[in-house]
Design a protein around this motif. Structure first.
Motif, short mmCIF file in Angstrom:
data_model
loop_
_atom_site.label_atom_id
_atom_site.label_comp_id
_atom_site.label_asym_id
_atom_site.label_seq_id
_atom_site.Cartn_x
_atom_site.Cartn_y
_atom_site.Cartn_z
N VAL A 1 9.20 5.86 -21.05
CA VAL A 1 9.11 4.53 -20.44
C VAL A 1 7.94 4.56 -19.46
CG1 VAL A 1 10.27 2.78 -19.05
CG2 VAL A 1 11.60 4.19 -20.64
N ARG A 2 6.94 3.74 -19.72
CA ARG A 2 5.76 3.69 -18.85
C ARG A 2 6.05 2.75 -17.68
NH1 ARG A 2 1.07 2.93 -23.53
NH2 ARG A 2 2.35 3.79 -25.21
N ARG A 3 5.82 3.23 -16.47
CA ARG A 3 6.09 2.42 -15.28
C ARG A 3 4.95 1.45 -15.01
NH1 ARG A 3 9.76 6.39 -16.55
NH2 ARG A 3 11.21 6.83 -14.85
N GLU A 4 5.31 0.20 -14.69
CA GLU A 4 4.32 -0.84 -14.43
C GLU A 4 4.63 -1.51 -13.09
OE1 GLU A 4 1.60 -1.72 -15.92
OE2 GLU A 4 1.77 -0.33 -17.62
N VAL A 5 3.93 -1.06 -12.06
CA VAL A 5 4.16 -1.61 -10.72
C VAL A 5 3.87 -3.10 -10.66
CG1 VAL A 5 3.41 -1.51 -8.31
CG2 VAL A 5 3.73 0.61 -9.61
N ARG A 6 2.85 -3.55 -11.39
CA ARG A 6 2.46 -4.97 -11.36
C ARG A 6 3.57 -5.88 -11.89
NH1 ARG A 6 -1.76 -6.37 -8.11
NH2 ARG A 6 -3.59 -5.06 -8.46
N LEU A 7 4.54 -5.32 -12.61
CA LEU A 7 5.60 -6.15 -13.19
C LEU A 7 6.93 -5.99 -12.46
CD1 LEU A 7 4.66 -5.70 -16.95
CD2 LEU A 7 4.05 -7.56 -15.38
N SER A 8 6.86 -5.41 -11.25
CA SER A 8 8.01 -5.42 -10.34
C SER A 8 7.81 -6.56 -9.35
CB SER A 8 8.10 -4.09 -9.59
OG SER A 8 6.98 -3.92 -8.74
N GLU A 9 8.87 -6.96 -8.69
CA GLU A 9 8.76 -8.07 -7.73
C GLU A 9 7.78 -7.75 -6.61
OE1 GLU A 9 13.25 -9.94 -8.40
OE2 GLU A 9 12.79 -8.77 -6.60
N GLU A 10 7.86 -6.53 -6.08
CA GLU A 10 6.99 -6.18 -4.96
C GLU A 10 5.54 -5.97 -5.41
OE1 GLU A 10 8.74 -2.28 -6.43
OE2 GLU A 10 9.36 -4.36 -6.17
N GLY A 11 5.33 -5.67 -6.69
CA GLY A 11 3.97 -5.50 -7.19
C GLY A 11 3.36 -6.76 -7.76
N TYR A 12 4.22 -7.69 -8.20
CA TYR A 12 3.74 -8.91 -8.84
C TYR A 12 3.29 -9.97 -7.83
CZ TYR A 12 3.86 -13.08 -11.87
OH TYR A 12 3.54 -14.24 -12.55
N TRP A 13 4.13 -10.24 -6.81
CA TRP A 13 3.90 -11.42 -5.99
C TRP A 13 2.71 -11.33 -5.04
CZ3 TRP A 13 5.04 -15.93 -7.36
CH2 TRP A 13 6.13 -16.14 -8.20
N PRO A 14 2.28 -10.15 -4.58
CA PRO A 14 1.04 -10.15 -3.80
C PRO A 14 -0.18 -10.65 -4.59
CG PRO A 14 2.27 -8.14 -3.41
CD PRO A 14 2.95 -8.84 -4.55
N ASP A 15 -0.13 -10.53 -5.93
CA ASP A 15 -1.25 -10.98 -6.77
C ASP A 15 -0.73 -11.32 -8.16
OD1 ASP A 15 -3.62 -11.51 -8.05
OD2 ASP A 15 -4.64 -9.68 -7.39
N PRO A 16 -0.09 -12.50 -8.33
CA PRO A 16 0.48 -12.86 -9.63
C PRO A 16 -0.54 -12.86 -10.77
CG PRO A 16 1.30 -14.32 -7.93
CD PRO A 16 0.20 -13.51 -7.30
#
Length: 312
Positions: free
Chosen positions: A207-222
């Protein structure tokens, strides 16, 4: 939907014959008609699973599901009947005449539409032909149940699935292979990873981790999260992406806006799956290009649960 409703599923089974899309139409001796493969759900069966099973039983072909094409409503034996149709790419197999279907023909869509007996099947074929058959499928999953945040004493990133969540995760593990996934991604929270870990295990991948697709990683820069999702979409194979309820509705809405697709409200229950279908990106595309070259969302179908519906 009423408990008196008959649920059924089927598919437009297709193949590419030297650049020409052909679809399978079967003759059913019981009714003496030409039809798309379809049939009623068995007890404890999901709609997508029934579609794949019916395709195999009536055509002899194993298939990978793609987009949801349409839902048909009519009366059968005095009861309401609902049939969900998916696009299904033929993988391998061969037709052998049987009691359900004694003849199969592979035909271009216009010829298949002229052959089928029921006007409803012609409508399904018309809906299938509105967009290319060879689309890119993405399976966007909201993590399964993990209990209440206030009842977990540790780091919220480490909050695991509950017993109900593990049942949902097992259902996801059974459902998603019907779409022939090849890659698995998740927001780097334990519950997101655990929801799709079984799918990855069965594929013998990680399973490849994707920080941009977590809530804390997505909302600073949708926009960056959207670009990363489109990059995942543009790679080869069918990806599974496990994310969170604070991300999925906004992401699907943005994808729909870019594609000119109307989706309305975007529900997002825990353990649910969005089956997203995109046009294939232009060769050599890059997210630095104009959005014209990006994968374009043309279908978004929501499965509120990977668990089978309760039977009346």
């Amino acid at each position: 939907m009423s408990t008196d409703t008959i649920r059924a599923a089927g598919a437009v089974l297709w193949r590419d014959d030297d650049g020409t899309v052909e679809v399978a139409v079967v003759h059913r001796p019981r009714y003496d008609d030409w039809s798309l493969p379809k049939g009623k759900l068995d007890a404890g069966e999901t709609v997508p699973a029934a579609a794949v099973r019916e395709v195999y039983e009536e055509t002899g072909y194993h298939a990978a599901l793609g987009r949801h094409v349409s839902q048909v409503h009519y009366k059968a034996f005095g009861r309401p009947k609902v049939v969900d149709y998916f696009s299904a790419r033929a993988l391998w197999g061969s037709f052998v005449p049987n009691s359900e279907s004694d003849e199969l023909r592979w035909l271009p869509v216009p010829e298949a539409a002229a052959l089928v007996t029921r006007s409803l099947d012609r409508d399904v074929l018309g809906a299938f032909a509105l967009v290319p058959a060879d689309l890119k499928t993405v399976l966007l999953v909201r993590h399964a149940k993990a209990g209440k945040r206030e009842n977990w004493p540790g780091d919220d990133d480490l909050r695991p699935l509950s017993s109900a969540g593990w049942r949902q995760a097992e259902a996801v593990r059974s459902l998603l292979p019907l779409f022939a996934p090849g890659r698995v991604y998740a927001a780097p929270r334990v519950r997101c990873v655990q929801t799709v870990q079984g799918v990855a295990d069965d594929l013998r991948t990680s399973v490849r981790r994707e920080v941009r697709l977590s809530e804390e990683g997505y909302w600073p820069d949708p926009d960056a999260g959207l670009v990363r999702f489109l990059e995942i979409t543009g790679d080869e194979g069918v990806p599974v992406v496990s994310s969170q309820g604070g991300v999925i509705p906004d992401l699907v809405t943005k994808l729909a806006d870019i594609g000119g697709l109307r989706v309305g409200d975007v529900p997002c229950k825990k353990g649910s799956v969005w089956v997203l279908a995109f046009t294939r990106p232009r060769e050599g595309w890059s997210t630095s290009d104009s959005v014209v070259g990006w994968p374009r969302l043309v279908s978004a179908h929501y499965l509120p649960s990977a668990l089978p519906a309760p039977r009346p």
